[in-house]
Each structure stands twice: as C-alpha cells, then as structure tokens.
Motif scaffolding. Structure first.
Motif, mmCIF file in Angstrom:
data_model
loop_
_atom_site.group_PDB
_atom_site.id
_atom_site.type_symbol
_atom_site.label_atom_id
_atom_site.label_comp_id
_atom_site.label_asym_id
_atom_site.label_seq_id
_atom_site.Cartn_x
_atom_site.Cartn_y
_atom_site.Cartn_z
ATOM 1 N N PHE A 1 0.837 -1.175 0.000
ATOM 2 C CA PHE A 1 0.000 0.000 0.000
ATOM 3 C C PHE A 1 0.874 1.228 0.000
ATOM 4 N N ILE A 2 0.261 2.390 -0.277
ATOM 5 C CA ILE A 2 0.990 3.654 -0.403
ATOM 6 C C ILE A 2 0.455 4.645 0.627
ATOM 7 N N THR A 3 1.349 5.378 1.275
ATOM 8 C CA THR A 3 0.960 6.422 2.216
ATOM 9 C C THR A 3 1.389 7.773 1.663
ATOM 10 N N ILE A 4 0.462 8.722 1.668
ATOM 11 C CA ILE A 4 0.754 10.082 1.210
ATOM 12 C C ILE A 4 0.478 11.012 2.376
ATOM 13 N N SER A 5 1.407 11.909 2.667
ATOM 14 C CA SER A 5 1.252 12.809 3.811
ATOM 15 C C SER A 5 1.463 14.256 3.368
ATOM 16 N N ASN A 6 0.456 15.100 3.655
ATOM 17 C CA ASN A 6 0.530 16.542 3.360
ATOM 18 C C ASN A 6 0.983 16.820 1.930
ATOM 19 N N TRP A 7 0.328 16.214 0.988
ATOM 20 C CA TRP A 7 0.747 16.312 -0.400
ATOM 21 C C TRP A 7 -0.452 16.586 -1.280
ATOM 22 N N GLU A 8 -0.339 17.573 -2.144
ATOM 23 C CA GLU A 8 -1.359 17.816 -3.157
ATOM 24 C C GLU A 8 -1.087 16.869 -4.312
ATOM 25 N N THR A 9 -2.125 16.195 -4.803
ATOM 26 C CA THR A 9 -1.936 15.295 -5.943
ATOM 27 C C THR A 9 -2.774 15.802 -7.111
ATOM 28 N N PRO A 10 -2.130 16.302 -8.162
ATOM 29 C CA PRO A 10 -2.874 16.754 -9.342
ATOM 30 C C PRO A 10 -3.660 15.587 -9.946
ATOM 31 N N ASN A 11 -4.670 15.902 -10.727
ATOM 32 C CA ASN A 11 -5.469 14.862 -11.370
ATOM 33 C C ASN A 11 -4.580 13.936 -12.188
ATOM 34 N N HIS A 12 -4.778 12.638 -12.000
ATOM 35 C CA HIS A 12 -3.946 11.632 -12.658
ATOM 36 C C HIS A 12 -4.653 10.289 -12.648
ATOM 37 N N ARG A 13 -4.094 9.321 -13.382
ATOM 38 C CA ARG A 13 -4.481 7.915 -13.314
ATOM 39 C C ARG A 13 -3.270 7.145 -12.814
ATOM 40 N N ASP A 14 -3.523 6.067 -12.083
ATOM 41 C CA ASP A 14 -2.438 5.224 -11.567
ATOM 42 C C ASP A 14 -2.226 4.053 -12.526
ATOM 43 N N HIS A 15 -1.346 4.242 -13.510
ATOM 44 C CA HIS A 15 -1.187 3.288 -14.605
ATOM 45 C C HIS A 15 -0.590 1.946 -14.194
ATOM 46 N N LEU A 16 0.015 1.851 -13.028
ATOM 47 C CA LEU A 16 0.607 0.581 -12.598
ATOM 48 C C LEU A 16 -0.389 -0.312 -11.863
ATOM 49 N N LEU A 17 -1.593 0.179 -11.594
ATOM 50 C CA LEU A 17 -2.587 -0.608 -10.871
ATOM 51 C C LEU A 17 -3.372 -1.515 -11.808
ATOM 52 N N ILE A 18 -3.989 -2.532 -11.255
ATOM 53 C CA ILE A 18 -4.796 -3.490 -12.019
ATOM 54 C C ILE A 18 -6.179 -2.868 -12.266
ATOM 55 N N PRO A 19 -6.613 -2.769 -13.537
ATOM 56 C CA PRO A 19 -7.870 -2.068 -13.820
ATOM 57 C C PRO A 19 -9.105 -2.762 -13.243
ATOM 58 N N GLU A 20 -9.058 -4.074 -13.041
ATOM 59 C CA GLU A 20 -10.215 -4.803 -12.513
ATOM 60 C C GLU A 20 -10.377 -4.644 -11.001
ATOM 61 N N CYS A 21 -9.397 -4.054 -10.335
ATOM 62 C CA CYS A 21 -9.436 -3.920 -8.879
ATOM 63 C C CYS A 21 -9.793 -2.493 -8.463
ATOM 64 N N VAL A 64 -6.317 15.309 -5.384
ATOM 65 C CA VAL A 64 -6.697 15.911 -4.111
ATOM 66 C C VAL A 64 -6.022 17.269 -4.009
ATOM 67 N N ASP A 65 -6.807 18.294 -3.660
ATOM 68 C CA ASP A 65 -6.254 19.629 -3.460
ATOM 69 C C ASP A 65 -5.421 19.668 -2.180
#
Length: 73
Positions: A1-21, A64-65
């Motif tokens: 799993f991934i943890t993000i702390s105090n970070w703005e994430t611009p709109n994106h797709r996570d291309h390394l993830l499995i599309p069926e999940c 996420v803003d």
C-alpha cells in the motif's frame, strides 16, 4: 500500500494498478477543506477525516487539493 502525507496530488491515473481492482482510500489527520476530484466523472467529494472512497485509480482520473493542517491518505 501507499501512504501520502501533506501532499497535493494533481489529477492523474495510476497506470501501474490493475484495472479490474478497486483502490480504497482513507484519510486521517487534523486538517480542513480537503476535496477529492474525479473530473472524468464530473464528481467532487469532501475528503474529511475518516472518509473512505473506493474506485479504480487506473481507470478514473483523480486528485486531491492541498489542505491546511496535517493529512495522511
């Protein structure tokens, strides 16, 4: 799993993830005014403490803003 702390994430797709999940995102911390956006679905959610959102991060663009305070997602 991934943890993000105090970070703005611009709109994106996570291309390394499995599309069926689904990805299940949850938040913790002392912060205010967070928003999760999914522009391809024309949706925006309040992303408050304890919120959980499930979706396919590979298929759906999302972001996420920046927030005031301390956020962990």
């Amino acid at each position: 799993f991934i943890t993000i702390s105090n970070w703005e994430t611009p709109n994106h797709r996570d291309h390394l993830l499995i599309p069926e999940c689904f990805d299940i995102l949850t938040t913790m911390g002392n912060y205010s005014n967070a928003r999760m956006s999914m522009p391809s679905l024309q949706l925006e959610f309040r992303y408050d403490f304890g919120c959980m959102i499930a979706f396919s991060g590979r298929i759906v663009r999302h972001g996420v803003d920046g927030v005031e305070g301390d956020q962990i997602a």
